[in-house]
Design a protein around this motif. Structure first.
Motif, PDB file in Angstrom:
ATOM      1  N   ASN A 149       2.503  53.547  59.460  1.00  0.00           N
ATOM      2  CA  ASN A 149       3.894  53.181  59.201  1.00  0.00           C
ATOM      3  C   ASN A 149       4.836  53.750  60.262  1.00  0.00           C
ATOM      4  O   ASN A 149       5.802  53.096  60.675  1.00  0.00           O
ATOM      5  N   GLN A 150       4.570  54.967  60.686  1.00  0.00           N
ATOM      6  CA  GLN A 150       5.446  55.594  61.679  1.00  0.00           C
ATOM      7  C   GLN A 150       5.443  54.846  63.007  1.00  0.00           C
ATOM      8  O   GLN A 150       6.426  54.890  63.752  1.00  0.00           O
ATOM      9  N   LYS A 151       4.363  54.134  63.288  1.00  0.00           N
ATOM     10  CA  LYS A 151       4.289  53.344  64.527  1.00  0.00           C
ATOM     11  C   LYS A 151       5.303  52.199  64.529  1.00  0.00           C
ATOM     12  O   LYS A 151       5.628  51.662  65.589  1.00  0.00           O
ATOM     13  N   HIS A 152       5.771  51.822  63.319  1.00  0.00           N
ATOM     14  CA  HIS A 152       6.741  50.729  63.224  1.00  0.00           C
ATOM     15  C   HIS A 152       8.178  51.180  63.452  1.00  0.00           C
ATOM     16  O   HIS A 152       9.077  50.342  63.577  1.00  0.00           O
ATOM     17  N   ILE A 153       8.423  52.492  63.469  1.00  0.00           N
ATOM     18  CA  ILE A 153       9.789  52.986  63.670  1.00  0.00           C
ATOM     19  C   ILE A 153      10.303  52.520  65.032  1.00  0.00           C
ATOM     20  O   ILE A 153       9.636  52.683  66.051  1.00  0.00           O
ATOM     21  N   GLY A 154      11.460  51.913  65.014  1.00  0.00           N
ATOM     22  CA  GLY A 154      12.047  51.366  66.233  1.00  0.00           C
ATOM     23  C   GLY A 154      11.749  49.896  66.447  1.00  0.00           C
ATOM     24  O   GLY A 154      12.411  49.239  67.257  1.00  0.00           O
ATOM     25  N   GLU A 155      10.755  49.365  65.728  1.00  0.00           N
ATOM     26  CA  GLU A 155      10.427  47.947  65.825  1.00  0.00           C
ATOM     27  C   GLU A 155      11.345  47.118  64.935  1.00  0.00           C
ATOM     28  O   GLU A 155      11.947  47.633  63.980  1.00  0.00           O
ATOM     29  N   THR A 156      11.428  45.833  65.228  1.00  0.00           N
ATOM     30  CA  THR A 156      12.119  44.893  64.357  1.00  0.00           C
ATOM     31  C   THR A 156      11.075  43.989  63.711  1.00  0.00           C
ATOM     32  O   THR A 156      10.293  43.338  64.405  1.00  0.00           O
ATOM     33  N   LEU A 157      11.051  43.990  62.379  1.00  0.00           N
ATOM     34  CA  LEU A 157      10.077  43.202  61.629  1.00  0.00           C
ATOM     35  C   LEU A 157      10.779  42.085  60.860  1.00  0.00           C
ATOM     36  O   LEU A 157      11.891  42.282  60.342  1.00  0.00           O
ATOM     37  N   GLU A 158      10.123  40.948  60.793  1.00  0.00           N
ATOM     38  CA  GLU A 158      10.608  39.876  59.932  1.00  0.00           C
ATOM     39  C   GLU A 158      10.242  40.231  58.491  1.00  0.00           C
ATOM     40  O   GLU A 158       9.089  40.551  58.198  1.00  0.00           O
ATOM     41  N   ASN A 209      15.642  39.769  59.873  1.00  0.00           N
ATOM     42  CA  ASN A 209      15.072  40.699  60.847  1.00  0.00           C
ATOM     43  C   ASN A 209      15.572  42.106  60.551  1.00  0.00           C
ATOM     44  O   ASN A 209      16.778  42.352  60.513  1.00  0.00           O
ATOM     45  N   VAL A 210      14.627  43.010  60.302  1.00  0.00           N
ATOM     46  CA  VAL A 210      14.973  44.377  59.905  1.00  0.00           C
ATOM     47  C   VAL A 210      14.456  45.357  60.960  1.00  0.00           C
ATOM     48  O   VAL A 210      13.263  45.358  61.298  1.00  0.00           O
ATOM     49  N   LYS A 211      15.366  46.180  61.474  1.00  0.00           N
ATOM     50  CA  LYS A 211      14.964  47.240  62.398  1.00  0.00           C
ATOM     51  C   LYS A 211      14.539  48.452  61.586  1.00  0.00           C
ATOM     52  O   LYS A 211      15.281  48.950  60.745  1.00  0.00           O
ATOM     53  N   ILE A 212      13.314  48.922  61.822  1.00  0.00           N
ATOM     54  CA  ILE A 212      12.753  50.021  61.049  1.00  0.00           C
ATOM     55  C   ILE A 212      13.280  51.346  61.597  1.00  0.00           C
ATOM     56  O   ILE A 212      13.170  51.635  62.803  1.00  0.00           O
ATOM     57  N   THR A 213      13.827  52.148  60.695  1.00  0.00           N
ATOM     58  CA  THR A 213      14.437  53.420  61.090  1.00  0.00           C
ATOM     59  C   THR A 213      13.684  54.635  60.564  1.00  0.00           C
ATOM     60  O   THR A 213      13.873  55.746  61.063  1.00  0.00           O
ATOM     61  N   ASP A 214      12.840  54.438  59.539  1.00  0.00           N
ATOM     62  CA  ASP A 214      12.113  55.578  58.971  1.00  0.00           C
ATOM     63  C   ASP A 214      10.873  55.039  58.248  1.00  0.00           C
ATOM     64  O   ASP A 214      10.775  53.835  57.969  1.00  0.00           O
ATOM     65  N   ALA A 215       9.947  55.947  57.954  1.00  0.00           N
ATOM     66  CA  ALA A 215       8.700  55.532  57.316  1.00  0.00           C
ATOM     67  C   ALA A 215       8.209  56.609  56.360  1.00  0.00           C
ATOM     68  O   ALA A 215       8.330  57.811  56.637  1.00  0.00           O
ATOM     69  N   PHE A 216       7.663  56.164  55.236  1.00  0.00           N
ATOM     70  CA  PHE A 216       7.016  57.047  54.274  1.00  0.00           C
ATOM     71  C   PHE A 216       5.534  56.678  54.182  1.00  0.00           C
ATOM     72  O   PHE A 216       5.045  55.846  54.943  1.00  0.00           O
TER      73      PHE A 216
END
Length: 440
Positions: free
Chosen positions: A370-379, A421-428
């Motif tokens: 999940n942390q690898k997605h921080i900073g990415e934009t996901l649909e 489109n959501v920019k990921i800012t944090d992950a659990f």
């Protein structure tokens, strides 16, 4: 009649319940949203493992409390198919026991039922896939399960499903496409293909595996946005299937593969057709073709004969493969299965301890993924608005109800069932946090 249907268990049961609801509505009955409104209550049960059986029995007793004078309580589904004869004697609260092959006869069964009488309809399966007509969807219209086959030929030693659901019967391609088009016309944007074994599709009907060909045709249905694959057996994940998944934008870079173990000794005892090496090779091929693919799987701890040595092999396998999505079951000893007769049955406390250990490892792996997605934009598919004004949805990497969610904020209103489109800012461990990107 006013009829309430409650569904327990897997997505295949959900599809069956929706088919039953469609059949009943076409016969003039009304499907209601609460048992308090109903003259007939039907509980579609699961009979796969002990916990599911217990849940089904308890729910039947709960629903018996809602029966009004002259009301009818129906137990349908896998538990009824498997134990209907015995339960008929043990559960007088139930008026009608209905197997998995009798939904098409529901209108006639209700018409012929007499107050005070108890009936059971537990017939064997037909030799071809049985079409049940248009379903009445119980889930939001933007996402739908599409059953492409029934039954199973894999005969895993721990599994009772072939005895309940019968031999594998593929659905005709034209019938699948017709339903998919109808679902799309009614607002479906995410189509989730289900069967006991999706990758076996077509072999019995057309003489060869046809999942890749089916996917190619489904991708031509314009309103569909996501197509998701569930229940894919590793030994049938062909190069052709991987190729079309990589080529077609509508097919989610997500695949559900029930692997079950990482020890060849246990895999053989389970009568699985995979080995640790074949699984490793298939995972490598998938990730090479689609570097962003998220793989979901399940493991079983405490299978008969699983010594500490085999469990340590499973631990090492999970740590090596680093599956993005993983669930664990402790082995359930099911009567009527070959595994129930095997020597080396594992103590219940050991099964559960091993399950917890694998899940503790997976939590760390899941957090890292999940942390690898921080900073990415996901649909993200928007699924609900929370009381605090935030939203919850799913990315392309997550199936409904079993996988992660994306919790996000937005400065503008987001409609349920739409994509943002959501920019990921944090992950659990199991969820992502983000914010909707502003339109330029």
């Amino acid at each position: 009649m006013r009829i309430f249907i409650e569904t327990l268990g897997c997505e295949k049961n959900t599809a069956d319940s929706e088919s039953a609801a469609g059949i009943l509505e076409r016969a003039g009955h009304e499907i209601v949203a609460s048992p308090t409104q109903a003259e007939v209550i039907m509980v579609n049960t699961c009979g796969f493992i002990n916990d599911a059986k217990e849940e089904s029995i308890n729910r039947i007793f709960d629903m018996a409390e809602y029966k009004k004078n002259g009301g009818i309580l129906i137990m349908s589904g896998c538990l009824s198919q498997r134990y209907g004869e015995e339960l008929y004697e043990q559960m007088p609260e139930v008026d009608i026991f209905l197997g998995v092959n009798d939904y098409k006869n529901l209108p006639r069964i209700l018409e012929e039922h007499k107050n005070g009488r108890r009936d059971k309809y537990i017939n064997t399966y037909e030799k071809v896939y049985m079409e049940l007509g248009k379903r009445k969807q119980s889930k939001p219209s933007y996402s739908a399960y599409l059953k492409i086959a029934e039954g199973c030929d894999n005969i895993c030693t721990y599994c009772i499903i072939p005895s309940i659901r019968g031999k594998y019967r593929s659905r005709k391609k034209e019938d699948i496409l017709a339903e998919a088009k109808e679902l799309a016309e009614n607002g479906c944007k995410e189509l989730i293909l289900i069967a006991q074994d999706v990758t076996a599709y077509g072999k019995d009907l057309y003489g060869e595996y046809c999942l890749a060909e089916l996917l190619r045709s489904l991708c031509e249905i314009e309103p569909l946005h996501w197509i998701r694959l569930m229940y894919c057996y590793e030994d049938r994940i062909t190069d052709e299937l991987i190729s079309i998944m990589a080529e077609q934008k509508k097919i989610c870079h997500y695949i559900d593969i029930p692997i079950q173990h990482g020890s060849d000794v246990i895999l053989k005892s389970m009568n699985r057709h995979s080995t640790r090496d074949s699984i490793t090779n298939t995972i490598k091929r998938l990730r090479e073709a689609m570097p962003d693919i998220h793989i979901r799987t399940t493991m079983i701890t405490g299978f008969p004969g699983e010594r500490q040595e085999e469990f340590e092999e499973l631990v090492a396998f999970v740590e090596e493969m680093r599956f993005e999505r993983l669930g664990v079951f402790s082995y359930s000893k099911e009567e009527g299965t070959a595994a129930a007769l095997l020597k080396g049955q594992v103590r219940e406390d050991v099964k559960l301890k091993r399950k917890d250990w694998i899940m503790s490892i997976q939590r760390e792996i899941s957090l890292e993924c999940n942390q690898k997605h921080i900073g990415e934009t996901l649909e993200v598919l928007v699924e609900r608005r929370e009381d605090d004004g935030s939203y919850t949805g799913r990315s392309i990497y997550d199936a409904p109800e079993i996988d992660n969610e994306v919790i996000f904020t937005s400065t503008r209103a987001c409609d349920i069932g739409t994509f943002v489109n959501v920019k990921i800012t944090d992950a659990f461990d199991y969820d992502l946090i983000g914010e909707v990107e502003e339109e330029k």
